[in-house]
Design an enzyme around this catalytic site. Structure first.
Site, short mmCIF file in Angstrom:
data_model
loop_
_atom_site.label_atom_id
_atom_site.label_comp_id
_atom_site.label_asym_id
_atom_site.label_seq_id
_atom_site.Cartn_x
_atom_site.Cartn_y
_atom_site.Cartn_z
N HIS A 35 0.84 -1.21 0.00
CA HIS A 35 0.00 0.00 0.00
C HIS A 35 0.87 1.26 0.00
CE1 HIS A 35 -2.61 -3.01 2.22
NE2 HIS A 35 -3.42 -2.66 1.24
N LYS A 147 -0.44 -6.95 -8.05
CA LYS A 147 -0.63 -8.22 -7.35
C LYS A 147 -2.02 -8.78 -7.62
CE LYS A 147 -1.83 -9.22 -3.34
NZ LYS A 147 -2.61 -10.28 -2.67
N SER A 183 0.64 -9.05 1.62
CA SER A 183 -0.82 -9.10 1.62
C SER A 183 -1.30 -8.96 3.05
CB SER A 183 -1.30 -10.44 1.05
OG SER A 183 -2.67 -10.64 1.38
P1 AMP Z 1 -6.25 -4.32 -0.36
O1 AMP Z 1 -6.15 -3.44 0.85
O2 AMP Z 1 -5.69 -5.69 -0.17
O3 AMP Z 1 -7.62 -4.29 -1.00
O4 AMP Z 1 -5.27 -3.68 -1.42
C1 AMP Z 1 -5.37 -2.31 -1.78
C2 AMP Z 1 -4.53 -2.07 -2.99
O5 AMP Z 1 -3.17 -2.42 -2.69
C3 AMP Z 1 -4.95 -2.94 -4.18
O6 AMP Z 1 -4.87 -2.17 -5.37
C4 AMP Z 1 -3.92 -4.04 -4.16
O7 AMP Z 1 -3.69 -4.61 -5.43
C5 AMP Z 1 -2.70 -3.29 -3.67
N1 AMP Z 1 -1.73 -4.23 -3.10
C6 AMP Z 1 -1.96 -5.21 -2.20
N2 AMP Z 1 -0.83 -5.92 -1.97
C7 AMP Z 1 0.14 -5.38 -2.75
C8 AMP Z 1 1.51 -5.67 -2.97
N3 AMP Z 1 2.13 -6.67 -2.34
N4 AMP Z 1 2.19 -4.90 -3.85
C9 AMP Z 1 1.58 -3.89 -4.52
N5 AMP Z 1 0.28 -3.56 -4.35
C10 AMP Z 1 -0.44 -4.29 -3.48
#
Ligand code: AMP
Length: 281
Positions: A35, A147, A183
């Site tokens: 993030h 990702k 993640s």
């Molecule tokens: P989330 O909070 O898991 O819904 O993720 C929010 C945003 O962060 C989404 O666009 C994800 O694709 C991105 N994201 C999550 N994990 C990663 C990572 N390891 N590297 C880059 N972006 C990420």
């Protein structure tokens, strides 16, 4: 100073006179270095950055997954402040899904295979909440992680089809030193599952290397990933895929750009990852 806002009205008011362009980073919180990299890219390209923190109930197909999703708003806000986010929008559910809310944004073919097949309704939930965010924030730019490669494709399709004025920007996957993609779900891994989880990235790298050496059979590449994952008894493979990088249709021959992707369970924790094979004629 980072502002923390809760309602649609507050967000609109704060953005009315904000310096343009505006960059939006949608998240479900429990922020990590993935993030952060999205936020940093947004900071570099926009004087105003909005990060949303909202665990979206509509994108979980299992209620248990939603209730178990990790949350720590104080820490997330601290990270956003450190990274120079202008506005954190952390709404209650009823500010996103306002009373009487009765719209679903459903993207077609691109949302059906892979994660769409494994998690029915997931991408309807994603597309609907992102459409609301795009409408509310009116950002010039929105940042998503590679990702979740299919998610980026679904959102691009939606934004283009609905003529939404926000440009969708994909950012590289951030990994732990051992290759595991960051993640929020990694927090649920037991120490032994965490030790086993880098097999995911090894499987992708092995297939990608085989492809670079000239292997063009998608089935052979799928078998390579499956075999590598099978070396790890704690890894339960849900799918391995070698798909056209534009349509996500499964390939027979990798004679164009392709997306290697997979979903693997470690106990109750489901992890996904991918690697793009870029075809250069
Ligand atoms: P989330 O909070 O898991 O819904 O993720 C929010 C945003 O962060 C989404 O666009 C994800 O694709 C991105 N994201 C999550 N994990 C990663 C990572 N390891 N590297 C880059 N972006 C990420």
């Amino acid at each position: 100073m980072t502002q923390i806002l809760r309602t649609r009205a507050e967000l609109r008011a704060a953005l009315a006179n904000a310096p343009r362009p505006v960059g939006l980073v949608p998240t479900m919180g429990w922020l990590h270095a993935g993030h952060r990299s999205l936020i940093r890219q947004a900071r570099g390209e926009n004087p105003t950055v909005v990060a949303s923190i909202f665990v979206n109930p509509r994108q979980f197909n299992r209620a248990e997954d939603f209730t178990k999703y990790p949350r720590n708003e104080d820490r997330d806000v601290q990270i956003c402040a450190t990274e120079g986010v202008t506005i954190v929008w952390a709404p209650p559910v009823e500010e996103v899904y306002v009373p009487g809310f009765d719209t679903t944004v459903s993207v077609g073919a691109i949302s059906r295979p892979l994660e769409g097949a494994a998690r029915p309704g997931h991408f309807d939930g994603v597309a609907t909440v992102v459409a609301i965010l795009f409408g509310l924030v009116g950002a010039e730019h929105a940042y998503f992680g590679q990702k979740d490669a299919q998610q980026v494709m679904v959102i691009r399709r939606m934004a283009s089809d609905l003529a939404l004025p926000t440009e969708v920007i994909a950012c590289p996957t951030v990994r732990e030193p051992d290759g595991l993609a960051l993640s929020s779900r990694n927090v649920h891994l037991t120490p032994s599952e965490r030790a086993a989880a880098p097999v995911i990235h090894r499987a992708l790298l092995e297939a990608a290397a085989q492809w670079r050496m000239g292997e063009r059979s998608a089935e052979v590449l799928r078998e390579t990933m499956g075999r590598m994952l099978a070396t790890e008894p704690k890894a339960l493979t849900e799918y391995v895929s070698v798909a056209d990088s534009l349509t996500l249709a499964e390939l027979e021959h990798v004679d164009r750009s392709a997306l290697l992707s997979l979903a693997v369970r470690f106990g109750p924790t489901r992890l996904i990852d991918n690697e793009l094979l870029e075809w250069r004629a």
